[in-house]
Scaffold this active site. Structure first.
Site, PDB file in Angstrom:
ATOM      1  N   TYR A  76       0.832  -1.211   0.000  1.00 46.60           N
ATOM      2  CA  TYR A  76       0.000   0.000   0.000  1.00 46.60           C
ATOM      3  C   TYR A  76       0.871   1.269   0.000  1.00 46.60           C
ATOM      4  CZ  TYR A  76      -3.900  -3.184   0.723  1.00 46.60           C
ATOM      5  OH  TYR A  76      -4.830  -4.180   0.560  1.00 46.60           O
ATOM      6  N   ARG A 113       2.952  -1.845  11.110  1.00 46.07           N
ATOM      7  CA  ARG A 113       3.036  -3.089  10.324  1.00 46.07           C
ATOM      8  C   ARG A 113       4.181  -2.918   9.341  1.00 46.07           C
ATOM      9  NH1 ARG A 113      -0.137  -8.058   8.821  1.00 46.07           N
ATOM     10  NH2 ARG A 113       1.365  -9.260  10.008  1.00 46.07           N
ATOM     11  N   ARG A 141      -5.018 -16.095  10.015  1.00 48.19           N
ATOM     12  CA  ARG A 141      -5.948 -17.129   9.546  1.00 48.19           C
ATOM     13  C   ARG A 141      -6.266 -18.208  10.585  1.00 48.19           C
ATOM     14  NH1 ARG A 141      -2.665 -18.439   4.349  1.00 48.19           N
ATOM     15  NH2 ARG A 141      -1.068 -17.989   5.901  1.00 48.19           N
ATOM     16  N   CYS A 187      -6.210 -24.180  10.469  1.00 51.34           N
ATOM     17  CA  CYS A 187      -6.280 -23.486   9.177  1.00 51.34           C
ATOM     18  C   CYS A 187      -5.568 -24.388   8.172  1.00 51.34           C
ATOM     19  CB  CYS A 187      -5.569 -22.138   9.281  1.00 51.34           C
ATOM     20  SG  CYS A 187      -5.144 -21.435   7.681  1.00 51.34           S
ATOM     21  N   CYS A 222      -5.705 -22.953   2.731  1.00 51.83           N
ATOM     22  CA  CYS A 222      -6.305 -23.212   1.413  1.00 51.83           C
ATOM     23  C   CYS A 222      -6.433 -21.936   0.580  1.00 51.83           C
ATOM     24  CB  CYS A 222      -7.680 -23.848   1.586  1.00 51.83           C
ATOM     25  SG  CYS A 222      -8.875 -22.735   2.364  1.00 51.83           S
TER      26      CYS A 222
HETATM   27  C1  LIG Z   1      -7.892 -12.605   4.150  1.00 55.05           C
HETATM   28  C2  LIG Z   1      -6.662 -11.890   4.627  1.00 55.05           C
HETATM   29  C3  LIG Z   1      -6.727 -10.532   4.863  1.00 55.05           C
HETATM   30  C4  LIG Z   1      -5.603  -9.841   5.335  1.00 55.05           C
HETATM   31  N1  LIG Z   1      -5.710  -8.505   5.588  1.00 55.05           N
HETATM   32  C5  LIG Z   1      -4.645  -7.831   6.081  1.00 55.05           C
HETATM   33  C6  LIG Z   1      -4.748  -6.444   6.380  1.00 55.05           C
HETATM   34  O1  LIG Z   1      -5.787  -5.814   6.193  1.00 55.05           O
HETATM   35  N2  LIG Z   1      -3.653  -5.828   6.889  1.00 55.05           N
HETATM   36  C7  LIG Z   1      -2.467  -6.482   7.098  1.00 55.05           C
HETATM   37  O2  LIG Z   1      -1.517  -5.859   7.572  1.00 55.05           O
HETATM   38  N3  LIG Z   1      -2.351  -7.794   6.815  1.00 55.05           N
HETATM   39  C8  LIG Z   1      -3.405  -8.488   6.328  1.00 55.05           C
HETATM   40  N4  LIG Z   1      -3.292  -9.830   6.063  1.00 55.05           N
HETATM   41  C9  LIG Z   1      -2.018 -10.538   6.353  1.00 55.05           C
HETATM   42  C10 LIG Z   1      -2.085 -11.213   7.724  1.00 55.05           C
HETATM   43  O3  LIG Z   1      -2.093 -10.267   8.767  1.00 55.05           O
HETATM   44  C11 LIG Z   1      -0.912 -12.174   7.949  1.00 55.05           C
HETATM   45  O4  LIG Z   1       0.288 -11.459   7.905  1.00 55.05           O
HETATM   46  C12 LIG Z   1      -0.843 -13.316   6.943  1.00 55.05           C
HETATM   47  O5  LIG Z   1      -2.117 -13.846   6.702  1.00 55.05           O
HETATM   48  C13 LIG Z   1       0.040 -14.445   7.461  1.00 55.05           C
HETATM   49  O6  LIG Z   1      -0.360 -14.829   8.759  1.00 55.05           O
HETATM   50  P1  LIG Z   1      -1.320 -16.099   9.077  1.00 55.05           P
HETATM   51  O7  LIG Z   1      -0.649 -17.308   8.490  1.00 55.05           O
HETATM   52  O8  LIG Z   1      -1.399 -16.139  10.566  1.00 55.05           O
HETATM   53  O9  LIG Z   1      -2.614 -15.845   8.412  1.00 55.05           O
HETATM   54  C14 LIG Z   1      -4.394 -10.536   5.573  1.00 55.05           C
HETATM   55  C15 LIG Z   1      -4.339 -11.910   5.318  1.00 55.05           C
HETATM   56  C16 LIG Z   1      -5.454 -12.581   4.858  1.00 55.05           C
HETATM   57  C17 LIG Z   1      -5.362 -14.061   4.622  1.00 55.05           C
HETATM   58  S1  SF4 Z   2      -8.685 -22.705   6.287  1.00 59.51           S
HETATM   59 FE1  SF4 Z   2      -8.578 -21.594   4.341  1.00 59.51          FE
HETATM   60  S2  SF4 Z   2     -10.306 -20.143   4.481  1.00 59.51           S
HETATM   61 FE2  SF4 Z   2      -9.907 -20.855   6.575  1.00 59.51          FE
HETATM   62  S3  SF4 Z   2      -8.527 -19.340   7.454  1.00 59.51           S
HETATM   63 FE3  SF4 Z   2      -7.260 -20.986   6.587  1.00 59.51          FE
HETATM   64  S4  SF4 Z   2      -6.769 -20.256   4.532  1.00 59.51           S
HETATM   65 FE4  SF4 Z   2      -8.491 -19.029   5.233  1.00 59.51          FE
END
Ligand SMILES: Cc1cc2nc3c(=O)[nH]c(=O)nc-3n(C[C@H](O)[C@H](O)[C@H](O)COP(=O)(O)O)c2cc1C
Ligand code: SF4
Length: 541
Positions: free
Chosen positions: A199, A247, A346, A369, A372
């Site tokens: 961004y 962030r 997630r 999670c 997927c």
């Molecule tokens: C659906 C989705 C939306 C996300 N929206 C943001 C966001 O708005 N701002 C941000 O800094 N990171 C965003 N992320 C990144 C997450 O904060 C995170 O860094 C990334 O998903 C990896 O972590 P996780 O494996 O715990 O999901 C988003 C990730 C996903 C999957």
């Molecule tokens: S299982 Fe799939 S839909 Fe659910 S949080 Fe994880 S990546 Fe997203």
């Protein structure tokens, strides 16, 4: 201290803010806000569920600081005081569960929606191989859906964003500062400046995007100027008692992008400015689709090495995120001192009870999670987030709430003052709305203390109006009657009902009063017309 995961459940302090444990929800944009950017009941429900699951801190994703920076039709907005009541409810909802509430604030730059996007340089998105964001999203969609997403993308992203002038830069920095003040007023414990994912802030940092020749472009010192000025302005606006998290992009993961060695220098500068924490992440919409990055991001804890390297050079707490799926892994990261806090996006979306289950030693019951990508694919194509792991009951409940937010039934208010014109108004509405199943109609009457107030007559008139609407094919359960005593004045009471009830259309009969009376007092319908806000008025004479 908790036996199995002692580090994970150890309390932590970010400046003066106390966290009950080291588990934080990393921002996960859901597209659950109303179309106008306000907090919806769905937003509240979602965060209440996460907060009740035992997490120590929640970062609410992606609240927009200026209309020009909105990245989705359903982003939260914090660019105007009118969003304060909803944001206050959101902060309260999180805090009442003893969870720290943080609002992430953002401007999308060239990834914003709309034709007039802004960015440090006027580099066209196709030159930057924009395709990444959409290519990732498109893979799982059928042919028709792919076309819908692509055509929307083409409309949303003009070929070239406008290059920001120094006045634009000043304006956007002050928008961030004002947004942070609003977040503080709303009751959030902190704000998080979104400096990742590609961004606006990243567009300044990235040497492949920022080709400015002035003091905001060129060498690292110049490319860091915008985010550093921005952080300082936000700090000045909110005061020292309000922590500001960040962030942080530790690597753009593009050959000619913002690299880790530059990120380390930038991290030190942010640390010297006393940001409250750095939440370390990597990659942007352009790098996410590179096969090597897709592969890498499936690995457990795939960004921990970056958090560790940033932690080595800064004095402020570091959050690490990215496929930290199990409490065992989270505990190990903390025990080995690779980060101070764990960020989970997630896995908490899949199972909000993750922290409670870990705390009780029931980590085997965590709904995992599956990595997927469904939630991500949904939101990048501007659809609300759902999780492929949720059971049927939760999916149905969430989809029902989503429908009310994304395709709300049109709410129509018919003012019934007992006059013939009011009945004509109801007849007109019945005619216009015949057989509509997507409406919700309220017949409202404000009772006065005047002696000629004929209650029986009003009831009969309500019955007539109701049966006219039912005869026109409007479902019975979509029609309600609301009779209340006058509080301030008939027009003011109706106006309040319109605002609080979120009505989109108001039907009102104009009473046959003389021109002289209208001049002196103004009729109810005139007052409602003059106050026209975000609703349409049908006046029936
Ligand atoms: C659906 C989705 C939306 C996300 N929206 C943001 C966001 O708005 N701002 C941000 O800094 N990171 C965003 N992320 C990144 C997450 O904060 C995170 O860094 C990334 O998903 C990896 O972590 P996780 O494996 O715990 O999901 C988003 C990730 C996903 C999957
Ligand atoms: S299982 Fe799939 S839909 Fe659910 S949080 Fe994880 S990546 Fe997203």
């Amino acid at each position: 201290m908790h036996n199995k995961f002692p580090h994970l459940f150890e309390p932590f302090k970010i400046d003066s803010v106390n966290l009950k444990n080291r588990i934080t929800m990393a921002p996960l944009f859901t597209a659950y806000a109303h179309k106008d950017g306000s907090v919806s009941s769905l937003t509240l429900e979602h965060f209440e569920e996460i907060a009740k699951g035992g997490v120590g801190m929640i970062v609410v994703a992606n609240a927009i600081v200026d209309e020009s920076g909105s990245v989705s039709k359903h982003s939260l907005r914090v660019d105007d005081d009118r969003f304060l009541p909803g944001l206050s409810r959101l902060a309260d909802t999180i805090k009442k569960e003893d969870v720290v509430a943080v609002l992430q604030i953002n401007h999308g730059g060239h990834f914003a929606q709309g034709r007039k996007t802004i960015s440090p340089s006027s580099v066209s998105l196709s030159d930057l191989n924009l395709g990444g964001l959409y290519k990732t999203a498109l893979k799982s969609l059928d042919f028709q859906q792919q076309w819908a997403v692509l055509s929307e993308a083409i409309q949303q992203h003009p070929k070239q964003p406008k290059k920001m002038t120094e006045d634009d830069i000043k304006y956007i920095i002050s928008a961030y500062a004002k947004a942070a003040v609003r977040a503080k007023k709303a009751g959030f414990d902190m704000v998080e400046i979104h400096g990742a994912t590609g961004y606006l802030i990243v567009q300044f940092l990235s040497p492949r995007i920022n080709n400015r020749k002035d003091k905001y472009g060129g060498d690292l010192e110049n490319r860091m100027r915008f985010p550093l000025e921005l952080v300082q302005a936000v700090k000045d606006a909110v005061g020292n008692d309000f922590p500001i998290g960040y962030r942080f992009l530790a690597d753009e993961w593009m050959d000619d992008g913002f690299p880790l060695d530059e990120a380390k220098i930038f991290a030190q500068r942010l640390s010297a400015l006393h940001v409250a924490y750095l939440s370390v992440t990597a990659g942007t919409y352009e790098s996410f689709s590179r096969p090597v990055i897709v592969e890498k991001s499936h690995e457990l804890g795939y960004m921990v090495y970056l958090a560790q390297q940033i932690k080595e050079v800064v004095e402020v707490p570091v959050i690490t995120t990215g496929r930290i799926t199990s409490p065992e892994l989270a505990e190990e990261i903390l025990r080995e001192g690779k980060a101070d806090l764990i960020g989970i996006a997630r896995p908490l979306f899949a199972d909000p009870q993750w922290p409670k289950k870990a705390r009780k030693g029931n980590e085997k019951d965590i709904l995992p999670c599956k990595d997927c990508g469904t939630c991500f694919q949904l939101v990048v194509s501007d659809r609300p987030a759902l999780c492929a792991q949720w059971g049927k009951a939760k999916l149905i409940e969430r989809k029902t709430m989503i429908k009310e937010v994304h395709n709300p039934r049109k709410k129509i208010l018919i003012a019934m003052d007992g006059s013939e014109n009011a009945t004509m108004g109801a007849a007109y509405a019945a005619d216009m709305l015949s057989n509509r199943k997507d409406v919700f109609i309220t017949l409202i009457h404000i009772q006065t203390d005047e002696p000629d107030n004929d209650q029986q007559g009003i009831n009969e008139m309500m019955d007539i109006a109701r049966s006219l609407l039912i005869k026109a094919g409007i479902p019975k359960e979509a029609i309600s009657v609301h009779i209340s005593k006058k509080e301030v004045g008939i027009a003011r009471d109706i106006l309040r009902e319109i605002a609080e009830g979120g009505y989109g259309t108001v039907v009102i009969g104009r009473r046959g009063i003389s021109k002289a009376q209208q001049f002196l007092f103004g009729s109810v319908s005139n007052k409602i017309l003059q106050n026209t806000g975000d609703y349409t008025v049908w006046v029936v004479e």
